[in-house]
Design a protein around this motif. Structure first.
Motif, PDB file in Angstrom:
ATOM      1  N   ASN A 330      41.999  19.016  -6.610  1.00 34.58           N
ATOM      2  CA  ASN A 330      41.100  17.926  -6.252  1.00 34.58           C
ATOM      3  C   ASN A 330      41.143  17.719  -4.749  1.00 34.58           C
ATOM      4  OD1 ASN A 330      40.747  17.431  -9.076  1.00 34.58           O
ATOM      5  ND2 ASN A 330      42.681  16.295  -9.066  1.00 34.58           N
ATOM      6  N   TYR A 332      41.029  15.207  -1.926  1.00 32.77           N
ATOM      7  CA  TYR A 332      41.197  13.806  -1.542  1.00 32.77           C
ATOM      8  C   TYR A 332      41.257  13.753  -0.025  1.00 32.77           C
ATOM      9  CZ  TYR A 332      43.325   9.072  -1.704  1.00 32.77           C
ATOM     10  OH  TYR A 332      43.610   7.731  -1.574  1.00 32.77           O
ATOM     11  N   CYS A 345      39.972   6.451  -9.152  1.00 32.75           N
ATOM     12  CA  CYS A 345      39.135   7.531  -9.688  1.00 32.75           C
ATOM     13  C   CYS A 345      40.062   8.490 -10.430  1.00 32.75           C
ATOM     14  CB  CYS A 345      38.423   8.251  -8.544  1.00 32.75           C
ATOM     15  SG  CYS A 345      37.441   9.682  -9.069  1.00 32.75           S
ATOM     16  N   ARG A 346      39.756   8.732 -11.689  1.00 37.35           N
ATOM     17  CA  ARG A 346      40.577   9.634 -12.507  1.00 37.35           C
ATOM     18  C   ARG A 346      39.854  10.964 -12.661  1.00 37.35           C
ATOM     19  NH1 ARG A 346      44.756   9.388 -16.290  1.00 37.35           N
ATOM     20  NH2 ARG A 346      44.528  10.708 -18.141  1.00 37.35           N
ATOM     21  N   CYS A 347      40.491  12.032 -12.148  1.00 31.41           N
ATOM     22  CA  CYS A 347      39.907  13.367 -12.215  1.00 31.41           C
ATOM     23  C   CYS A 347      40.187  14.002 -13.583  1.00 31.41           C
ATOM     24  CB  CYS A 347      40.456  14.243 -11.097  1.00 31.41           C
ATOM     25  SG  CYS A 347      39.798  13.810  -9.465  1.00 31.41           S
ATOM     26  N   ASP A 349      41.773  16.548 -14.460  1.00 28.51           N
ATOM     27  CA  ASP A 349      43.136  17.039 -14.679  1.00 28.51           C
ATOM     28  C   ASP A 349      44.136  15.912 -14.878  1.00 28.51           C
ATOM     29  OD1 ASP A 349      43.338  15.986 -12.146  1.00 28.51           O
ATOM     30  OD2 ASP A 349      43.999  17.838 -11.170  1.00 28.51           O
ATOM     31  N   GLN A 351      44.806  13.435 -12.716  1.00 27.59           N
ATOM     32  CA  GLN A 351      45.265  12.829 -11.462  1.00 27.59           C
ATOM     33  C   GLN A 351      44.397  11.617 -11.123  1.00 27.59           C
ATOM     34  OE1 GLN A 351      48.007  13.825  -9.612  1.00 27.59           O
ATOM     35  NE2 GLN A 351      48.377  15.087 -11.428  1.00 27.59           N
ATOM     36  N   TYR A 353      43.341   8.679  -8.158  1.00 36.30           N
ATOM     37  CA  TYR A 353      43.283   8.486  -6.707  1.00 36.30           C
ATOM     38  C   TYR A 353      42.733   7.098  -6.390  1.00 36.30           C
ATOM     39  CZ  TYR A 353      43.847  13.543  -6.719  1.00 36.30           C
ATOM     40  OH  TYR A 353      44.316  14.806  -6.932  1.00 36.30           O
ATOM     41  N   CYS A 367      33.906   8.561  -5.767  1.00 35.83           N
ATOM     42  CA  CYS A 367      34.572   9.303  -6.841  1.00 35.83           C
ATOM     43  C   CYS A 367      33.572  10.310  -7.387  1.00 35.83           C
ATOM     44  CB  CYS A 367      35.025   8.310  -7.921  1.00 35.83           C
ATOM     45  SG  CYS A 367      35.636   9.032  -9.459  1.00 35.83           S
ATOM     46  N   GLY A 370      34.743  12.562 -11.273  1.00 29.72           N
ATOM     47  CA  GLY A 370      35.801  11.917 -12.035  1.00 29.72           C
ATOM     48  C   GLY A 370      35.307  10.657 -12.713  1.00 29.72           C
ATOM     49  N   CYS A 390      36.639  15.690  -7.401  1.00 36.60           N
ATOM     50  CA  CYS A 390      37.513  16.304  -8.400  1.00 36.60           C
ATOM     51  C   CYS A 390      37.163  17.780  -8.580  1.00 36.60           C
ATOM     52  CB  CYS A 390      37.372  15.581  -9.738  1.00 36.60           C
ATOM     53  SG  CYS A 390      37.856  13.840  -9.675  1.00 36.60           S
TER      54      CYS A 390
END
Length: 472
Positions: A330, A332, A345-347, A349, A351, A353, A367, A370, A390
């Motif tokens: 990802n 960032y 923000c949820r990717c 995989d 992760q 952020y 984002c 994600g 992402c």
């Protein structure tokens, strides 16, 4: 004659940043004076530059041109402004690195003798906004905080002999250490002290050492003056840590140029000179000065300072907007057009952020690719300007994981109306009550507790939060 070049127009983002600073200064009741001449008529905030144009109908501002207020010959006029401008400043531009500091000797014995409490509380209320305030001659800071309308402020009384208590806005600062006091001298009226606390400015992440004093009388010259100055300097040196922003307020009972003031100003060379009342710092003041303090015999001294934002130190931060290729990590990074309000923000995989909004009033998060969480209208220096793209999920690699669990904010039995702020790991903050233990602890599970204000507030009464990832 040489042709005059047209004045270059600033970009929208620059104008917004400039407007933010103007709004914040006007909200503080400060009118900056340049070269000793106040802007405007009668100390009013007015437009002096395109960066300070009206943000709404009927509102005008001054341009803040960082005056050299640290020269003792400079003068800065202040006038009271409606506190509503403080909220407007936050809503329009979210310039969260500014902090407002005040110092005020309350003339306690005389106010008490003449029953001028209502006048005193009105004076303090009218001096807002401020984030940190040092009081001198204040025998009951809890009563002052309560009756002057300083809801949300935490405080420390310190020793009762020649008291110099401190108060701070617990919605803006959280405690790093417990407050304390240190002896610095003695005169005909008894022992003299400094009181202090180390705090963290929640928006910028800066650590702040806040110190207050009421200096001994008639000890500004000779060996006594030297000893007083040495004790002030040693006190600050013992308490400060590397990287601390230091603010020292007080009625020092000595004028500029005397031995003790020379000593402490060598340690804290910046700040605001109000006569024998000072705000001293290791950071330059943006603006400040003194204003009427009656029924006290001292003025209220105020200053606006800029706090540096601490870098979160994430090694994945890259200052460009290149998307992440398939199968790679990802991306960032810091990028233009991203604000300090935001959320997680949820990717795919798994992760997560901490990212900012797209400067659209929390309309969307930065984002890409994600699952965006809630957007919180609170500036967080860790996410200010941060975005994530992402990595794409390769075919056959499985479905993205389920959305991350949310923080659980609810009404709970046994929770009181005194309280403060709880910051969860995702950066979201909640106004919670204490655990019915007279501010011994906050109803904050899995998060970082801020200061606890001994003031009933309906919005937090009975409220508790369990941060995501903590079993209920």
């Amino acid at each position: 004659p040489q042709p005059t070049s047209p004045r270059p127009r600033s970009r929208p983002s620059e104008r917004m940043a400039s407007m933010a600073r103007c709004l914040r200064i006007c909200a503080a009741g400060l009118v900056v004076a340049s070269h000793g001449e106040p802007h405007g008529s009668g100390g009013s905030c007015r437009r002096e530059d395109e960066g300070c144009g009206s943000a709404s109908s009927g509102l005008a501002m001054i341009q803040v041109n960082r005056p050299d207020v640290n020269r003792l010959s400079d003068t800065v006029a202040l006038r009271e402004q409606p506190p509503a401008l403080e909220q407007l400043a936050a809503d329009v531009a979210r310039d969260a690195t500014l902090t407002l500091v005040a110092s005020f000797n309350l003339y306690w014995w005389n106010v008490k003798q003449n029953s001028r409490w209502a006048d005193l509380y009105t004076r303090i209320r009218g001096a807002r906004p401020f984030d940190l305030i040092g009081f001198q001659e204040c025998e009951d800071v809890a009563s002052v905080v309560d009756k002057a309308g300083l809801a949300g402020f935490d405080y420390f009384q310190g020793p009762m002999e020649n008291p110099c208590p401190i108060a701070w806005n617990a919605a803006i600062f959280s405690r790093l250490e417990e407050p304390g006091s240190k002896w610095i001298g003695k005169d005909q009226w008894g022992d003299r002290w400094i009181t202090w606390i180390r705090l963290q400015h929640q928006a910028s992440g800066s650590a702040v050492l806040f110190v207050n004093t009421h200096g001994p009388t008639k000890q500004c010259v000779g060996e006594e003056g030297k000893a007083t100055g040495t004790n002030w300097v040693q006190g600050v040196r013992e308490l400060r840590k590397d990287g601390d922003a230091v603010f020292m307020t007080g009625d020092f009972n000595c004028w500029t140029g005397t031995e003790p003031i020379r000593a402490i100003r060598a340690e804290l060379p910046q700040g605001i000179d109000g006569g024998i009342d000072f705000i001293l710092s290791n950071l330059p003041a943006i603006s400040g000065g003194k204003q009427e303090g009656w029924p006290s015999d001292h003025p209220i001294v105020k200053g606006v300072f800029g706090l540096p934002a601490r870098d979160g130190g994430n090694p994945q931060i890259i200052d460009d907007a290149t998307p992440a290729p398939v199968g790679q990590a990802n991306h960032y990074r810091r990028m233009a057009g991203v604000g300090g309000w935001g959320g997680t923000c949820r990717c795919p995989d798994g992760q997560t952020y901490n990212v900012g909004d797209r400067h659209d009033g929390c309309g969307s998060l930065a984002c890409d690719g994600g699952i965006a969480g809630d957007c919180h209208r609170v500036v967080d220096a860790a996410r200010d300007g941060m975005a994530v793209t992402c990595a794409k999920v390769a075919p056959g690699s499985g479905a993205p994981p389920a959305p991350a669990p949310k923080n659980h904010y609810r009404k709970a039995a046994g929770v009181g109306g005194w309280g403060g702020w709880c910051t969860c790991p995702d950066g979201q903050r909640y106004n919670v009550g204490d655990n019915g233990d007279a501010c011994g602890s906050l109803a904050c599970e899995g998060g970082v507790s801020g200061g606890c204000a001994k003031e009933v507030e309906q919005s937090r009464e009975g409220m508790k939060v369990t941060c995501a990832g903590v079993s209920v």
